[in-house]
Design a protein around this motif. Structure first.
Motif, PDB file in Angstrom:
ATOM      1  N   ALA A   1      58.231  27.797   4.296  1.00 45.89           N
ATOM      2  CA  ALA A   1      58.100  27.364   2.873  1.00 45.89           C
ATOM      3  C   ALA A   1      58.827  27.128   1.780  1.00 45.89           C
ATOM      4  N   GLU A   2      59.004  25.948   1.415  1.00 48.64           N
ATOM      5  CA  GLU A   2      59.431  26.722  -0.514  1.00 48.64           C
ATOM      6  C   GLU A   2      58.424  25.580  -0.892  1.00 48.64           C
ATOM      7  N   LEU A   3      58.041  26.629  -1.676  1.00 49.20           N
ATOM      8  CA  LEU A   3      56.441  25.794  -2.286  1.00 49.20           C
ATOM      9  C   LEU A   3      57.011  25.723  -4.008  1.00 49.20           C
ATOM     10  N   ILE A   4      57.993  26.230  -4.631  1.00 46.58           N
ATOM     11  CA  ILE A   4      58.289  25.801  -5.323  1.00 46.58           C
ATOM     12  C   ILE A   4      60.041  25.777  -5.854  1.00 46.58           C
ATOM     13  N   GLU A   5      60.714  24.905  -5.864  1.00 49.49           N
ATOM     14  CA  GLU A   5      61.669  24.393  -5.315  1.00 49.49           C
ATOM     15  C   GLU A   5      62.754  25.839  -5.931  1.00 49.49           C
ATOM     16  N   GLY A   6      63.544  26.255  -4.929  1.00 44.46           N
ATOM     17  CA  GLY A   6      64.380  27.297  -5.630  1.00 44.46           C
ATOM     18  C   GLY A   6      64.015  28.531  -5.596  1.00 44.46           C
ATOM     19  N   PHE A   7      62.585  28.992  -5.860  1.00 46.77           N
ATOM     20  CA  PHE A   7      62.199  30.245  -6.334  1.00 46.77           C
ATOM     21  C   PHE A   7      60.163  30.487  -5.730  1.00 46.77           C
ATOM     22  N   LEU A   8      59.814  29.971  -5.490  1.00 47.19           N
ATOM     23  CA  LEU A   8      58.516  30.371  -4.262  1.00 47.19           C
ATOM     24  C   LEU A   8      58.769  30.142  -3.164  1.00 47.19           C
ATOM     25  N   PHE A   9      59.086  31.218  -2.253  1.00 47.98           N
ATOM     26  CA  PHE A   9      58.853  30.240  -0.795  1.00 47.98           C
ATOM     27  C   PHE A   9      57.739  31.589  -0.060  1.00 47.98           C
ATOM     28  N   PHE A  10      57.610  30.627   1.410  1.00 48.27           N
ATOM     29  CA  PHE A  10      56.373  31.313   2.187  1.00 48.27           C
ATOM     30  C   PHE A  10      56.979  31.669   3.210  1.00 48.27           C
ATOM     31  N   ASP A  11      57.252  32.788   4.285  1.00 49.21           N
ATOM     32  CA  ASP A  11      56.997  32.640   5.551  1.00 49.21           C
ATOM     33  C   ASP A  11      55.929  33.124   6.610  1.00 49.21           C
ATOM     34  N   THR A  12      56.042  32.971   7.670  1.00 47.25           N
ATOM     35  CA  THR A  12      55.330  33.459   8.618  1.00 47.25           C
ATOM     36  C   THR A  12      55.739  33.724   9.914  1.00 47.25           C
ATOM     37  N   GLN A  13      55.892  34.650  10.922  1.00 46.66           N
ATOM     38  CA  GLN A  13      56.162  34.629  12.233  1.00 46.66           C
ATOM     39  C   GLN A  13      54.560  34.953  12.948  1.00 46.66           C
ATOM     40  N   ALA A  14      54.773  34.454  14.445  1.00 49.30           N
ATOM     41  CA  ALA A  14      53.974  35.660  15.196  1.00 49.30           C
ATOM     42  C   ALA A  14      54.261  35.833  16.362  1.00 49.30           C
ATOM     43  N   THR A  15      54.507  36.081  17.541  1.00 50.61           N
ATOM     44  CA  THR A  15      54.529  37.142  18.539  1.00 50.61           C
ATOM     45  C   THR A  15      53.774  37.736  19.716  1.00 50.61           C
ATOM     46  N   ALA A  16      53.509  37.255  20.596  1.00 51.30           N
ATOM     47  CA  ALA A  16      52.337  37.756  21.615  1.00 51.30           C
ATOM     48  C   ALA A  16      53.171  38.020  23.014  1.00 51.30           C
ATOM     49  N   ARG A  17      53.569  39.334  23.277  1.00 53.38           N
ATOM     50  CA  ARG A  17      54.289  39.696  25.160  1.00 53.38           C
ATOM     51  C   ARG A  17      52.834  40.944  24.992  1.00 53.38           C
ATOM     52  N   GLU A  18      53.045  40.913  26.403  1.00 53.51           N
ATOM     53  CA  GLU A  18      52.808  42.065  27.538  1.00 53.51           C
ATOM     54  C   GLU A  18      53.315  42.870  27.390  1.00 53.51           C
ATOM     55  N   GLN A  19      52.795  43.594  27.144  1.00 54.15           N
ATOM     56  CA  GLN A  19      54.250  45.523  27.686  1.00 54.15           C
ATOM     57  C   GLN A  19      53.250  46.005  28.807  1.00 54.15           C
ATOM     58  N   PHE A  20      54.260  47.168  28.888  1.00 48.65           N
ATOM     59  CA  PHE A  20      54.024  48.488  29.790  1.00 48.65           C
ATOM     60  C   PHE A  20      53.290  49.546  28.655  1.00 48.65           C
ATOM     61  N   ILE A  21      52.621  50.181  29.160  1.00 53.98           N
ATOM     62  CA  ILE A  21      52.378  51.154  28.471  1.00 53.98           C
ATOM     63  C   ILE A  21      53.131  52.383  28.987  1.00 53.98           C
ATOM     64  N   ASP A  22      52.818  53.311  29.841  1.00 56.32           N
ATOM     65  CA  ASP A  22      53.460  54.404  30.150  1.00 56.32           C
ATOM     66  C   ASP A  22      54.369  54.225  31.663  1.00 56.32           C
ATOM     67  N   ASN A  23      55.948  54.069  31.189  1.00 54.07           N
ATOM     68  CA  ASN A  23      57.339  54.522  32.114  1.00 54.07           C
ATOM     69  C   ASN A  23      57.047  54.753  33.780  1.00 54.07           C
ATOM     70  N   THR A  24      56.306  56.023  33.263  1.00 55.53           N
ATOM     71  CA  THR A  24      55.541  56.592  34.668  1.00 55.53           C
ATOM     72  C   THR A  24      54.868  56.153  35.312  1.00 55.53           C
ATOM     73  N   GLY A  25      53.405  55.260  35.098  1.00 55.38           N
ATOM     74  CA  GLY A  25      52.732  54.342  35.878  1.00 55.38           C
ATOM     75  C   GLY A  25      53.575  53.002  36.535  1.00 55.38           C
ATOM     76  N   ALA A  26      52.334  52.149  37.262  1.00 49.39           N
ATOM     77  CA  ALA A  26      52.420  51.432  37.543  1.00 49.39           C
ATOM     78  C   ALA A  26      52.962  50.375  36.407  1.00 49.39           C
TER      79      ALA A  26
END
Length: 397
Positions: A22-47
């Motif tokens: 979002a551009e809150l004040i034109e050419g001066f103040l901005f706001f960015d937001t991102q979100a992500t979610a994933r399933e990741q394996f903890i240890d590659n020696t495991g299952a």
């Protein structure tokens, strides 16, 4: 996810990419937001598995969220100023602790001393606060840079500064002078190459990025980096490389592939590690077909665990639109992992996947998927073989 005959294994599996600006004040103040979610394996020696539906205690949910207000102002002909605060939070269901990361950045860029000679300045303060037993860490980096445009195709750059790292997961946290020299070569709109060499983290440091697009439908992207961080920091930093293409898909600017915050072939680490990473990717499209080929290696060493891990591999994918509603995708991958353990463990890991999807309506789709996983380990107990078939019905809101 619900299991038909084993309700004790019921759980949630998350897959999310979102971004807003979002551009809150034109050419001066901005706001960015991102979100992500994933399933990741903890240890590659495991299952581990190529299927997202297999049940294992070796899987963790990793959620990242970022919110960042920033102010930008042009200081006449002197420079462009930016002041930014970024808040990141990383949630880990198991295998790590929840972390909050606070980063403040002040940057002056595009300064001009004389024609062709430019300058820049940056000061970055970041603190990661662990909400569990894992150690927190803090970093301060100050840098002053010069750039010289030799001609329209070649520019040279150099920088010097100071860094201070406080991190209990390192036996000897780096601090001291940092510097680098390098250049950027852009002989045409199709080719862009950057290379730098210097000193950081109290050792030599090399960085490279290259992009070559012989046509609008084909691109080659290559990157190499040497870093000192952990999985939470890498997830937080990756938000800066997300962009959304014309189809609304989230892509990673470093690879040209769909954005994925997980690291290919590496176990999840909450302690700080030294890591060297290289990737070469080709992406392309021809009519109703699209494809990608990539090769990579990741090498890391940990003071905290006293181990190294080296991964080399590659993957290939091919997709074709069979009709306006139906699409088929094929994925193949291979990686070799040397765990640098006392038992000399080394694994070869193969996956193959076939997916057929059909759009029933604008907000409703179904898919039939087959996944094959094979792990051939030098330790007999580490061998793994899996075939998985799944049917999915998805609705968007």
């Amino acid at each position: 996810m619900t299991f038909w005959k084993d309700s004790d294994r019921d759980d949630f599996r998350h897959n999310l990419n979102s971004s807003a600006r979002a551009e809150l004040i034109e050419g001066f103040l901005f706001f960015d937001t991102q979100a992500t979610a994933r399933e990741q394996f903890i240890d590659n020696t495991g299952a581990i598995s190529a299927s997202p539906f297999n049940a294992t205690n070796n899987r963790t949910t990793v959620v990242g969220f970022s919110a960042s207000p920033s102010a930008r102002h042009k200081l006449g002909d002197f420079a462009n100023a930016e002041l930014r605060y970024r808040y990141n939070t990383v949630l880990v269901s198991q295998g790590g602790d929840e972390s909050d990361i606070h980063t403040g950045t002040f940057r002056l860029s595009d300064g001009v001393i004389v024609p062709r000679l430019g300058w820049s300045f940056s000061a970055v303060q970041t603190r990661r606060i662990s909400k569990g037993d894992d150690p927190s860490d803090e970093r301060t980096t100050i840098n002053f840079g010069l750039s010289y445009a030799v001609n329209t195709r070649l520019s040279l750059n150099a920088s010097a500064g100071y860094e201070l790292i406080k991190d209990d997961s390192l036996f000897d946290a780096p601090k001291g002078v940092i510097w680098n020299v390098g250049g950027r070569y852009r002989p045409s709109p199709k080719t862009d190459v950057s290379l730098s060499y210097g000193r950081r983290f109290e050792q030599s440091n090399v960085a490279m990025s290259a992009r070559y697009s012989p046509t609008g439908r084909t691109s080659f992207i290559s990157t190499f980096s040497q870093t000192l961080d952990n999985s939470e920091r890498r997830l937080a930093d990756s938000f800066g490389f997300i962009f959304v293409d014309e189809n609304g898909d989230f892509l990673d600017d470093r690879t040209g592939l769909p954005f994925d915050p997980t690291e290919p072939g590496l176990s999840f680490d909450s302690g700080t590690v030294r890591q060297d990473s290289f990737r070469l990717t080709m992406t392309g499209s021809r009519g109703r077909n699209n494809f990608s080929l990539s090769g990579f290696f990741n090498e890391r060493s940990s003071d905290r665990l006293g181990t190294d891990e080296f991964v080399i591999g590659g993957n290939a994918s091919f997709g074709r639109s069979l009709s306006r509603a139906m699409r088929a995708n094929v994925n193949l991958s291979y990686r070799n992992t040397d765990f640098d353990t006392a038992d000399g463990r080394e694994d070869d890991f193969y996956t193959a996947g076939l997916n057929l999807s059909y759009r029933l309506a604008s907000d409703l789709s179904t898919a039939l998927t087959y996944n094959f996983t094979l792990r051939d380990s030098s330790i007999s107990a580490g061998d793994l073989h899996e075939n998985a078939v799944s049917v999915r019905l998805s609705k968007s809101f």
